[in-house]
Write an enzyme that holds these catalytic residues in place. Structure first.
Site, PDB file in Angstrom:
ATOM      1  N   SER A  44      -0.529  48.083  46.813  1.00 17.44           N
ATOM      2  CA  SER A  44      -0.700  48.689  45.494  1.00 17.44           C
ATOM      3  C   SER A  44       0.128  49.952  45.333  1.00 17.44           C
ATOM      4  O   SER A  44       0.697  50.210  44.283  1.00 17.44           O
ATOM      5  CB  SER A  44      -2.176  49.030  45.274  1.00 17.44           C
ATOM      6  N   PHE A  45       0.194  50.761  46.400  1.00 14.20           N
ATOM      7  CA  PHE A  45       0.839  52.059  46.309  1.00 14.20           C
ATOM      8  C   PHE A  45       2.150  52.159  47.071  1.00 14.20           C
ATOM      9  O   PHE A  45       2.852  53.158  46.940  1.00 14.20           O
ATOM     10  CB  PHE A  45      -0.099  53.155  46.849  1.00 14.20           C
ATOM     11  N   ASP A  50     -11.681  50.647  51.835  1.00 10.98           N
ATOM     12  CA  ASP A  50     -10.828  49.484  51.550  1.00 10.98           C
ATOM     13  C   ASP A  50     -10.721  48.572  52.777  1.00 10.98           C
ATOM     14  O   ASP A  50      -9.636  48.219  53.221  1.00 10.98           O
ATOM     15  CB  ASP A  50      -9.434  49.949  51.109  1.00 10.98           C
ATOM     16  N   VAL A  57       8.281  44.481  55.576  1.00 12.31           N
ATOM     17  CA  VAL A  57       7.248  43.675  56.237  1.00 12.31           C
ATOM     18  C   VAL A  57       5.993  43.533  55.387  1.00 12.31           C
ATOM     19  O   VAL A  57       5.097  42.751  55.732  1.00 12.31           O
ATOM     20  CB  VAL A  57       6.878  44.257  57.619  1.00 12.31           C
ATOM     21  N   GLY A  58       5.902  44.252  54.286  1.00 12.68           N
ATOM     22  CA  GLY A  58       4.723  44.119  53.436  1.00 12.68           C
ATOM     23  C   GLY A  58       4.761  45.049  52.247  1.00 12.68           C
ATOM     24  O   GLY A  58       5.483  46.051  52.235  1.00 12.68           O
TER      25      GLY A  58
END
Length: 338
Positions: free
Chosen positions: A38-39, A164, A34-35
């Protein structure tokens, strides 16, 4: 390396194995993806011990900083609980079938996806009840994120800076309630664990996402609640205009903050997402009972934009406080509801 058992005991989570997560996602199938970030990559899955679908965040341990991100998120979300934060259900630190290190975090699944998708996805899903976000919905989301930040900065166990804030980290549940997620870059700002290591301090300039990082971080400044407020202000302006801070329109001499500041108040209707000019309530019904509704919407858009601009000022001491933001957003919502 902490084992699954020790992590579960340390943070009070239900124990879960790599095998269980592998089965829950049909072998981490791309159909359940679903996504990506970066990590990590995030998969939808179904676990025996949980009635509802879950989101499984699998860390990419080949990426520098991924392991630290995993531990920071487990630590932060293991001690903070709030209606507008994504809830961690369990975590796994083990090895996969090939003997490689494996780390994953299991969260509540948010059925309406991220704010970023709802703001910028131009393909409207005919099955979706929320193909776009109207003004009242965006104000509610802004309030939800503000409540989360107020809790993190002022009421959580030791004071936490998220580091973030951006639309992809704001997730919407079945009822369109917003939940702030992804605490992989979070920092404790006071209390027993307030000391930032030299490694953290030296890398503070890159804590966040381009376009949302406060200018003082770029100059080597320490992370702070005011830094989160800057990112939050940018998020509000993105919600207002449907323009990302990295849009091709912005570059040398022009930013999203300046673009909005120059347009407020007289040019507000020229910069906002055109969908915000249509008077709908939370049930997507057109509002007809209020006279001069267009003027009211314009006034509310100006107020919303001013909050975003005030939060995203260049200098930290000039930024609007989270308490004042909440009060102002409540006032806007009240004006639309009259």
């Amino acid at each position: 390396m902490l084992s699954t058992t020790s992590l579960a005991l340390q943070y009070g989570y239900v124990k879960i194995s790599y095998e269980g997560l592998h089965q829950a996602t049909n072998g981490f199938s791309s159909s359940n993806l679903v996504g990506t970030g970066s990590f990590a990559s995030v998969y939808r899955g179904t676990l025996v011990n949980f009635e509802r679908p879950v989101a499984i965040k699998v860390l990419n341990l080949k990426t520098r900083g991924a392991s630290k991100s995993f531990m920071a998120e487990c630590k932060a979300l293991g001690k903070i609980k709030h209606r507008n934060l994504v809830s961690i259900l369990t975590c796994c630190s083990s090895v996969d079938y090939k003997g490689n290190d494996f780390k994953a975090i299991v969260f509540e699944f948010m059925s309406n996806g991220s704010l970023e998708t709802l703001l910028h996805n131009t393909i409207e899903d005919s099955e979706s009840t929320n193909p776009s976000l109207n003004l009242i919905q965006r104000i509610n989301i802004a309030l939800d994120v503000a409540f989360a930040l107020d809790y993190l900065h002022n009421d959580s166990w030791e004071g936490v800076v998220h580091c973030d804030i951006k639309p992809s980290n704001v997730l919407l549940d079945d009822d369109m309630v917003a939940h702030l997620g992804d605490f992989g870059l979070s920092r404790v700002i006071h209390g027993a664990a307030s000391q930032i290591s030299s490694d953290q301090a030296s890398s503070s300039a890159i804590k966040g996402t381009i376009g949302y990082i406060p200018p003082e971080y770029g100059a080597g400044g320490s992370v702070s609640a005011e830094g989160d407020m800057y990112s939050y202000g940018v998020l509000l302006l993105e919600m207002l205009t449907e323009k990302k801070p990295t849009d091709h329109l912005f570059g040398e001499g022009l930013s999203l903050h300046m673009f909005c500041n120059m347009a407020i108040p007289d040019g507000i209707t020229k910069i906002v997402d055109s969908r915000l000019l249509i008077p709908f309530d939370e049930g997507q019904r057109r509002i007809t009972q209020q006279q001069n509704m267009e003027d009211t919407i314009r006034e509310c858009l100006v107020s919303f934009g001013r909050i975003g601009v005030a939060c995203s000022q260049e200098f930290p001491n000039q930024r609007m406080s989270i308490k004042d933001v909440i009060n102002e957003l409540h006032a806007i919502k009240q004006k639309l509801s009259c």
